[in-house]
Design an enzyme around this catalytic site. Sequence first.
Site, PDB file in Angstrom:
ATOM      1  N   GLY A  15       4.807   9.044  -6.600  1.00  0.00           N
ATOM      2  CA  GLY A  15       4.715   7.585  -6.777  1.00  0.00           C
ATOM      3  C   GLY A  15       3.383   7.199  -7.403  1.00  0.00           C
ATOM      4  N   ARG A  25      -9.525   8.355 -16.156  1.00  0.00           N
ATOM      5  CA  ARG A  25     -10.671   8.052 -17.031  1.00  0.00           C
ATOM      6  C   ARG A  25     -11.894   8.885 -16.631  1.00  0.00           C
ATOM      7  NH1 ARG A  25     -14.634   4.170 -16.068  1.00  0.00           N
ATOM      8  NH2 ARG A  25     -15.607   3.207 -17.907  1.00  0.00           N
ATOM      9  N   ARG A  29     -13.680  11.692 -18.996  1.00  0.00           N
ATOM     10  CA  ARG A  29     -15.042  11.474 -19.504  1.00  0.00           C
ATOM     11  C   ARG A  29     -16.050  12.445 -18.885  1.00  0.00           C
ATOM     12  NH1 ARG A  29     -15.168   5.044 -21.053  1.00  0.00           N
ATOM     13  NH2 ARG A  29     -13.664   5.308 -22.743  1.00  0.00           N
ATOM     14  N   ARG A  76       8.909  12.582 -10.084  1.00  0.00           N
ATOM     15  CA  ARG A  76       9.065  13.497  -8.940  1.00  0.00           C
ATOM     16  C   ARG A  76       9.968  14.613  -9.458  1.00  0.00           C
ATOM     17  NH1 ARG A  76       7.296  10.106  -4.664  1.00  0.00           N
ATOM     18  NH2 ARG A  76       7.896   7.944  -4.932  1.00  0.00           N
ATOM     19  N   ASP A 107       1.088  14.172  -1.203  1.00  0.00           N
ATOM     20  CA  ASP A 107       1.328  15.444  -0.536  1.00  0.00           C
ATOM     21  C   ASP A 107       2.271  16.372  -1.323  1.00  0.00           C
ATOM     22  OD1 ASP A 107       0.713  16.594   2.046  1.00  0.00           O
ATOM     23  OD2 ASP A 107       2.897  16.649   2.273  1.00  0.00           O
ATOM     24  N   THR A 129      -2.107   8.016  -3.632  1.00  0.00           N
ATOM     25  CA  THR A 129      -0.854   7.505  -3.063  1.00  0.00           C
ATOM     26  C   THR A 129      -1.163   6.228  -2.284  1.00  0.00           C
ATOM     27  OG1 THR A 129       0.860   7.831  -1.373  1.00  0.00           O
ATOM     28  CG2 THR A 129      -1.116   9.166  -1.131  1.00  0.00           C
ATOM     29  N   ASP A 131       0.315   5.369   0.229  1.00  0.00           N
ATOM     30  CA  ASP A 131       0.710   5.572   1.632  1.00  0.00           C
ATOM     31  C   ASP A 131      -0.419   6.008   2.570  1.00  0.00           C
ATOM     32  OD1 ASP A 131       3.291   4.863   1.067  1.00  0.00           O
ATOM     33  OD2 ASP A 131       4.073   6.902   1.007  1.00  0.00           O
ATOM     34  N   ASP A 133      -1.295   8.853   3.344  1.00  0.00           N
ATOM     35  CA  ASP A 133      -0.838   9.912   4.256  1.00  0.00           C
ATOM     36  C   ASP A 133      -1.223  11.325   3.802  1.00  0.00           C
ATOM     37  OD1 ASP A 133       0.834   9.837   2.073  1.00  0.00           O
ATOM     38  OD2 ASP A 133       2.652  10.249   3.210  1.00  0.00           O
ATOM     39  N   ARG A 158       4.806 -15.980   5.740  1.00  0.00           N
ATOM     40  CA  ARG A 158       4.469 -16.637   7.012  1.00  0.00           C
ATOM     41  C   ARG A 158       4.419 -18.160   6.853  1.00  0.00           C
ATOM     42  NH1 ARG A 158       0.099 -14.662  11.079  1.00  0.00           N
ATOM     43  NH2 ARG A 158      -0.188 -16.486  12.356  1.00  0.00           N
ATOM     44  N   ARG A 166      11.036 -20.069  11.883  1.00  0.00           N
ATOM     45  CA  ARG A 166      11.911 -18.899  11.877  1.00  0.00           C
ATOM     46  C   ARG A 166      11.211 -17.657  12.403  1.00  0.00           C
ATOM     47  NH1 ARG A 166      14.048 -19.921   5.749  1.00  0.00           N
ATOM     48  NH2 ARG A 166      15.919 -21.078   6.303  1.00  0.00           N
ATOM     49  N   ARG A 175       7.665   5.412   3.558  1.00  0.00           N
ATOM     50  CA  ARG A 175       8.860   6.080   4.100  1.00  0.00           C
ATOM     51  C   ARG A 175       8.478   6.938   5.299  1.00  0.00           C
ATOM     52  NH1 ARG A 175      12.194   7.221  -0.646  1.00  0.00           N
ATOM     53  NH2 ARG A 175      10.446   8.522  -1.320  1.00  0.00           N
ATOM     54  N   GLU A 191       3.184 -10.320  14.980  1.00  0.00           N
ATOM     55  CA  GLU A 191       3.493 -10.199  16.416  1.00  0.00           C
ATOM     56  C   GLU A 191       3.935  -8.777  16.763  1.00  0.00           C
ATOM     57  OE1 GLU A 191       3.971 -13.052  14.789  1.00  0.00           O
ATOM     58  OE2 GLU A 191       2.672 -14.214  16.119  1.00  0.00           O
ATOM     59  N   ARG A 249      14.994 -14.217   9.064  1.00  0.00           N
ATOM     60  CA  ARG A 249      15.140 -13.749   7.681  1.00  0.00           C
ATOM     61  C   ARG A 249      14.448 -12.402   7.519  1.00  0.00           C
ATOM     62  NH1 ARG A 249      18.218 -17.443   7.552  1.00  0.00           N
ATOM     63  NH2 ARG A 249      18.241 -19.222   6.101  1.00  0.00           N
ATOM     64  N   ILE A 256       6.437  -4.150  -5.634  1.00  0.00           N
ATOM     65  CA  ILE A 256       5.234  -4.891  -6.074  1.00  0.00           C
ATOM     66  C   ILE A 256       3.989  -4.299  -5.397  1.00  0.00           C
ATOM     67  CG2 ILE A 256       6.426  -7.073  -6.634  1.00  0.00           C
ATOM     68  CD1 ILE A 256       4.896  -8.282  -4.240  1.00  0.00           C
ATOM     69  N   GLN A 257       4.189  -3.634  -4.256  1.00  0.00           N
ATOM     70  CA  GLN A 257       3.043  -2.994  -3.572  1.00  0.00           C
ATOM     71  C   GLN A 257       2.461  -1.836  -4.382  1.00  0.00           C
ATOM     72  OE1 GLN A 257       4.125  -2.819   1.019  1.00  0.00           O
ATOM     73  NE2 GLN A 257       5.935  -2.936  -0.259  1.00  0.00           N
TER      74      GLN A 257
HETATM   75  O1  F6P Z   1       4.550   6.669  -3.312  1.00  0.00           O
HETATM   76  C1  F6P Z   1       4.769   6.223  -2.081  1.00  0.00           C
HETATM   77  C2  F6P Z   1       5.999   5.355  -1.999  1.00  0.00           C
HETATM   78  O2  F6P Z   1       5.752   4.088  -2.555  1.00  0.00           O
HETATM   79  C3  F6P Z   1       6.468   5.244  -0.575  1.00  0.00           C
HETATM   80  O3  F6P Z   1       5.780   4.278   0.172  1.00  0.00           O
HETATM   81  C4  F6P Z   1       7.908   4.936  -0.769  1.00  0.00           C
HETATM   82  O4  F6P Z   1       8.633   5.385   0.343  1.00  0.00           O
HETATM   83  C5  F6P Z   1       8.282   5.709  -1.992  1.00  0.00           C
HETATM   84  O5  F6P Z   1       7.081   5.916  -2.690  1.00  0.00           O
HETATM   85  C6  F6P Z   1       9.292   5.042  -2.866  1.00  0.00           C
HETATM   86  O6  F6P Z   1       9.574   5.870  -3.928  1.00  0.00           O
HETATM   87  P1  F6P Z   1      10.421   5.439  -5.215  1.00  0.00           P
HETATM   88  O7  F6P Z   1       9.576   4.553  -6.072  1.00  0.00           O
HETATM   89  O8  F6P Z   1      10.741   6.730  -5.862  1.00  0.00           O
HETATM   90  O9  F6P Z   1      11.618   4.713  -4.708  1.00  0.00           O
END
Ligand code: F6P
Length: 325
Positions: A15, A25, A29, A76, A107, A129, A131, A133, A158, A166, A175, A191, A249, A256-257
Amino acid sequence: MAKKIQTIGILTSGGDAPGMNAAIRAVVRTAIANGKKVKGIKRGFDGLLDEDIVDMYDYSVSDIIQRGGTILYTARSEEFKTKEGQDKGAEICRKHGIDGLVVIGGDGSFRGGQQLARRGINTICVPGTIDLDIDCTDYTIGFDTAVNTAMEAIDKVRDTSTSHERVSIIEVMGRNAGFIALWSGIATGAEDILMAERKYDIDEEQIVEEIIKKRKIGKKHHIVINAEGIGHSYEMAERIEAATGIETRATIIGHIQRGGSPTCTDRVRGSAMGALAAELLTNGETNRVVALTKGEYTHYDIEEALSMEKDIDQFLYEMSKKLSR
Ligand code: F6P
């Protein structure tokens, strides 16, 4: 003594993460400043197997430090998980004169790098990454931008959740890792924070009871941060609405993250990690993982790094429960 590296290859894999461009970069360099040639490998290990390889110069990385994504593209690779793919990848590195390689990714990408290292290609892995992780490091490129994006999105949900009185289930990425959930949940005063690492703590009946109790004392919203590893946010919202009688909801923040202009932290740390990777190869170090541990840039042997285990911070987790009353 190890033979001096002449040509450094660089690829991004898995990812994408904001700040990867800053790292690319810095590798390019720093390597050129140290008298090395640099070859960019497009689309991660897939591009290596397809020999999608280009020469890189100082100007190849102009105007990218502020951009999200990765100018080298990413993938991947399924083929690279096979022994045949790994043998072929090492041969292609040799054919192109790539005697040092920088792999920027998570990883899974490091495991690919480890296979090349075992086949004699000096490989340095850089943690990239969202994540967070990667076991051996306290920081991974992209986490800071991603968690800030998640925080801003949660703040916005919020606002409307409060106006409509709500409950909101907000799903954030991760994941297998709950770091984005934990940090964004703490930062937004959520919460409940649900994540795969603590899934045995999740008690939906108790969440329902709490929602009803807090509503009686006048709370206007209830935010549940749900890590992707738990998932099923829409179904959870339906169950909670049925059990509480309060409109609920689900919002999945999604990819976007992974995008957007990197924060200052991701630019600076991404640059530092990329530069360190190129310096390590220049200095004859082999098969290392770059890390930021206890505030210091450092590096570990790939085999050692991949055998470490990381958990979410128990203090932060316990604190989050006490603060969300
Ligand atoms: O690279 C990390 C990640 O964004 C994870 O948080 C997420 O589970 C996964 O990749 C989503 O992968 P893809 O963009 O292949 O759906």
